[in-house]
Design a protein around this motif. Structure first.
Motif, PDB file in Angstrom:
ATOM      1  N   PHE A 443       0.848  -1.257   0.018  1.00 62.74           N
ATOM      2  CA  PHE A 443       0.090   0.052   0.074  1.00 62.74           C
ATOM      3  C   PHE A 443       0.754   1.307  -0.165  1.00 62.74           C
ATOM      4  N   ASP A 444       2.008   1.295   0.720  1.00 60.80           N
ATOM      5  CA  ASP A 444       2.790   2.392   0.927  1.00 60.80           C
ATOM      6  C   ASP A 444       3.589   2.667  -0.517  1.00 60.80           C
ATOM      7  N   GLU A 445       3.686   1.856  -1.275  1.00 60.28           N
ATOM      8  CA  GLU A 445       4.369   1.901  -2.556  1.00 60.28           C
ATOM      9  C   GLU A 445       3.610   2.763  -3.599  1.00 60.28           C
ATOM     10  N   CYS A 446       2.163   2.383  -3.506  1.00 60.33           N
ATOM     11  CA  CYS A 446       1.540   3.013  -4.665  1.00 60.33           C
ATOM     12  C   CYS A 446       0.217   3.886  -4.116  1.00 60.33           C
ATOM     13  N   SER A 447      -0.184   3.691  -2.872  1.00 57.22           N
ATOM     14  CA  SER A 447      -1.641   4.220  -2.613  1.00 57.22           C
ATOM     15  C   SER A 447      -1.591   5.217  -1.497  1.00 57.22           C
ATOM     16  N   TYR A 448      -0.378   5.610  -1.180  1.00 60.14           N
ATOM     17  CA  TYR A 448      -0.339   6.791  -0.285  1.00 60.14           C
ATOM     18  C   TYR A 448      -0.705   8.149  -0.901  1.00 60.14           C
ATOM     19  N   PRO A 449      -1.235   9.062  -0.244  1.00 55.90           N
ATOM     20  CA  PRO A 449      -1.647  10.392  -0.880  1.00 55.90           C
ATOM     21  C   PRO A 449      -0.122  11.042  -1.089  1.00 55.90           C
ATOM     22  N   ALA A 450      -0.033  11.786  -2.430  1.00 54.98           N
ATOM     23  CA  ALA A 450       0.938  12.524  -2.795  1.00 54.98           C
ATOM     24  C   ALA A 450       1.116  13.920  -2.224  1.00 54.98           C
ATOM     25  N   PRO A 451       2.241  14.478  -1.928  1.00 52.91           N
ATOM     26  CA  PRO A 451       3.573  13.789  -1.702  1.00 52.91           C
ATOM     27  C   PRO A 451       3.629  12.773  -0.548  1.00 52.91           C
ATOM     28  N   LYS A 452       3.913  11.762  -0.776  1.00 56.08           N
ATOM     29  CA  LYS A 452       3.855  10.680   0.299  1.00 56.08           C
ATOM     30  C   LYS A 452       4.704  11.048   1.323  1.00 56.08           C
ATOM     31  N   GLU A 453       6.225  11.337   1.166  1.00 56.16           N
ATOM     32  CA  GLU A 453       7.001  11.623   2.185  1.00 56.16           C
ATOM     33  C   GLU A 453       6.691  12.656   3.260  1.00 56.16           C
ATOM     34  N   LYS A 454       5.800  13.715   2.635  1.00 55.20           N
ATOM     35  CA  LYS A 454       5.370  14.783   3.365  1.00 55.20           C
ATOM     36  C   LYS A 454       3.912  14.273   4.330  1.00 55.20           C
ATOM     37  N   PHE A 455       3.267  13.503   3.788  1.00 57.66           N
ATOM     38  CA  PHE A 455       2.051  12.692   4.481  1.00 57.66           C
ATOM     39  C   PHE A 455       2.773  11.880   5.730  1.00 57.66           C
ATOM     40  N   ILE A 456       3.697  11.006   5.243  1.00 58.21           N
ATOM     41  CA  ILE A 456       4.107  10.215   6.402  1.00 58.21           C
ATOM     42  C   ILE A 456       4.869  10.981   7.474  1.00 58.21           C
ATOM     43  N   LYS A 457       5.459  11.901   7.169  1.00 55.11           N
ATOM     44  CA  LYS A 457       6.229  12.805   8.201  1.00 55.11           C
ATOM     45  C   LYS A 457       5.064  13.535   9.089  1.00 55.11           C
ATOM     46  N   MET A 458       3.749  13.852   8.463  1.00 52.64           N
ATOM     47  CA  MET A 458       2.781  14.270   9.307  1.00 52.64           C
ATOM     48  C   MET A 458       2.211  13.183   9.993  1.00 52.64           C
ATOM     49  N   PHE A 459       1.718  12.096   9.594  1.00 48.26           N
ATOM     50  CA  PHE A 459       0.820  11.025  10.075  1.00 48.26           C
ATOM     51  C   PHE A 459       1.587   9.774  10.333  1.00 48.26           C
ATOM     52  N   GLY A 460       2.842   9.488  10.429  1.00 43.67           N
ATOM     53  CA  GLY A 460       3.645   8.452  10.674  1.00 43.67           C
ATOM     54  C   GLY A 460       3.118   7.640  11.791  1.00 43.67           C
ATOM     55  N   LYS A 461       2.643   8.146  12.689  1.00 47.05           N
ATOM     56  CA  LYS A 461       2.410   7.628  13.968  1.00 47.05           C
ATOM     57  C   LYS A 461       1.022   6.996  13.870  1.00 47.05           C
ATOM     58  N   GLN A 462       0.033   7.615  13.251  1.00 39.69           N
ATOM     59  CA  GLN A 462      -1.241   6.908  12.891  1.00 39.69           C
ATOM     60  C   GLN A 462      -1.112   5.795  11.861  1.00 39.69           C
ATOM     61  N   LEU A 463      -0.108   6.221  10.799  1.00 42.20           N
ATOM     62  CA  LEU A 463      -0.255   5.108   9.807  1.00 42.20           C
ATOM     63  C   LEU A 463       0.458   3.760  10.260  1.00 42.20           C
ATOM     64  N   ALA A 464       1.403   3.868  11.379  1.00 46.52           N
ATOM     65  CA  ALA A 464       2.150   2.421  11.846  1.00 46.52           C
ATOM     66  C   ALA A 464       1.053   1.411  12.104  1.00 46.52           C
TER      67      ALA A 464
END
Length: 562
Positions: A443-464
């Motif tokens: 899912f994290d390869e293709c289906s994370y919202p763009a820009p992916k790195e920015k989204f992970i930085k903001m919501f990494g805790k929730q995504l984990a």
């Protein structure tokens, strides 16, 4: 008749037959003032070309024959030229060459292949022409008929590309007079492919075996060095290392071995060939496979050396330190403010989205929400068929498909409903409220919202905290690690198609028995509705033993044959 033009129509020039013929017809010397002999050896002529040849043969000054033998004394022209349909040149070429012949009364004049030597360079003697290389020696010539008779003899000659090139070379090894007309240019529209490389190597072998050795020792030595240079030039190409078969490469190395027995180490060192000494040593020891790998490494080393020098020279010319400039210092407050404002905006957006998710989740009555996807523009693999099964059999469940708005597959998903557009606000929101992420890839390869790195930085805790399922997009039969390995991709569940595949996944990718489910792949269900249709099949593969191999070895593989 002023000029007899002899040309071989072959597979190597048949595609340029029409354009080459136009070059001859437009000569200001006058096409009627030329005798044209076409030796037809091409099998893949078009219907139009066959008709064109038949019409040509009706002309009084044209002869079309399939036999490649030629008797020079039967040619009607005062001067003879061997023309290739790949040639492109000025309409004044033959007129100007004839004027040179008439003016200087030499045995032959030679035009200049536009890629071979500079326009302002004078080539007065035979050794100068030989020293200019193979292209200069084998250039298009206009030859006095009497001189050609001396060279070829009065018997019939068997014409081939190799024989014509041998004639061209021998003219500089015998005491013939000539004029090299530097400013009379022509081009050669050949295609640099496997056929060209093989033919060129074959020509070099033929010349080496039949060249006139009665000339001066210096001229013969220089000629052999130039042929060796041209051979090395051909070997030092991707076309040779990647596209020729092992048998073709072996034949080329045989030619090279023969040349290395004819050329001394001193001649190699004095003619800029000493850089190839390791290659020559390998070939002499019959280490052909190692020689091919060495050429690849040599090309790679040369490329990066050139790139390094290019940037080194640039930075030497431009040593300017941007951070020490006045403009950089003056704009520093603006950059800091811009960075701060972006961070503030992101913080507010994060709070907004988390608040919205906290409100939205209860509104769904805390039901399980699944997000399904493949590549962002794709709906044709296991993700789509799994989603289709869910929507058709469990329509009340909260299962959503992530796909881009401009996907060519969008219409398929829209029919099923529950579509979320990739990178939309709804996509970002449902990333937070969903419980499970499901993908044919990960899912994290293709289906994370763009820009992916920015989204992970903001919501990494929730995504984990999300449960991730990999449906796969193929069947694993080999070790594909590090791709999909537990340590790197950390999937909670992987779908497999058999117990055998499950064992491979457990043994090579680090997943436990509970983390691999044997269900078969979702798209397998679609095979029950298989319909045959006329189509071109493109078949990608993950087989590592086929990675970066050359064309000839690929054609030998079981994968290609199957």
């Amino acid at each position: 008749m002023k000029v007899s033009v002899v040309t071989l129509l072959q597979e190597s020039n048949v595609e340029n037959f029409n354009s080459g013929l136009e070059v001859l017809k437009k000569q200001t010397l006058g096409f009627d003032n030329m005798e044209l002999i076409v030796i037809d050896q091409a099998e893949s002529k078009s219907e139009e070309q066959i008709i064109e040849l038949a019409q040509l043969a009706k002309k009084a000054n044209v002869r079309v024959q399939h036999d490649n033998s030629l008797k020079v004394e039967e040619l009607r022209g005062k001067y003879i030229s061997f023309f290739d349909f790949n040639y492109s040149t000025s309409p004044h070429l033959y007129k100007n060459l004839c004027q040179e012949m008439d003016k200087h009364s030499v045995d032959f004049v030679s035009a200049n292949l536009i890629t071979s030597i500079r326009e302002d360079r004078n080539l007065a003697g035979a050794e100068e022409v030989i020293g200019a290389g193979v292209h200069a020696m084998t250039g298009l010539k206009l030859i006095n008929k009497e001189s050609l008779l001396k060279m070829a003899g009065e018997n019939k000659i068997e014409l081939s590309d190799s024989f014509i090139e041998l004639l061209n070379v021998n003219f500089y090894l015998r005491p013939f007079t000539f004029n090299y007309v530097n400013k009379q240019f022509y081009r050669n529209k050949f295609t640099f492919n496997e056929s060209y490389v093989n033919n060129s190597i074959s020509h070099i072998r033929y010349i080496a075996e039949h060249v006139d050795l009665s000339a001066s020792k210096k001229s013969v030595s220089l000629m052999k060095v130039q042929l060796l240079k041209h051979l090395t030039f051909l070997l030092d190409k991707n076309m040779f290392t990647d596209n020729l078969s092992e048998e073709e490469q072996a034949a080329a190395y045989d030619v090279l071995r023969n040349f290395l027995g004819l050329v001394s180490k001193k001649e190699i060192q004095s003619n800029d060939l000493d850089g190839y000494t390791p290659l020559f040593n390998m070939v002499n020891k019959k280490l052909d496979e190692e020689a091919t790998h060495y050429i690849k490494l040599l090309r790679s080393k040369r490329h990066w050396y050139e790139q390094t020098n290019k940037y080194k020279q640039y930075f030497e010319k431009n040593p300017y330190d941007l951070e020490e400039s006045l403009s950089w210092k003056l704009t520093k407050p603006l950059r800091l403010f811009n960075k701060w404002s972006i961070e503030v905006k992101q913080w507010f957006y994060k709070v907004f989205l988390l608040t919205l998710a906290a409100i939205w989740k209860p509104l769904t009555f805390n039901r399980k929400i699944w997000l399904v996807g493949e590549r962002e523009d794709q709906a044709e693999d296991n993700g789509y068929f799994f989603f289709k099964h869910c929507r058709e059999n469990y329509p009340k469940e909260k299962v959503y498909y992530i796909i881009s708005k401009d996907s060519p597959h969008l219409y398929k998903v829209k029919k099923l409903g529950n579509v979320i557009y990739h990178s939309s606000l709804k996509h970002q929101l449902y990333m937070l409220v969903a419980d499970t992420y499901i993908s044919a890839w990960t899912f994290d390869e293709c289906s994370y919202p763009a820009p992916k790195e920015k989204f992970i930085k903001m919501f990494g805790k929730q995504l984990a905290k999300k449960f991730t399922i990999c449906l796969q997009h193929g069947v694993i039969i080999h070790n594909i690690s590090p791709y999909l390995h537990k340590d790197r991709y950390n999937q909670n569940l992987i779908i497999s198609s058999s117990e055998y595949e499950k064992k491979i996944i457990q043994n090579t990718l680090g997943y436990s028995d509970q983390e691999v489910a044997v269900t078969g792949l979702a798209r397998f269900d679609n095979l029950h509705e298989l319909s045959v249709k006329k189509q071109i099949l493109i078949m990608p593969t993950w087989r590592r033993h086929l990675f970066k191999i050359n064309k000839s070895n690929f054609l030998k593989s079981d994968y290609y044959k199957a």
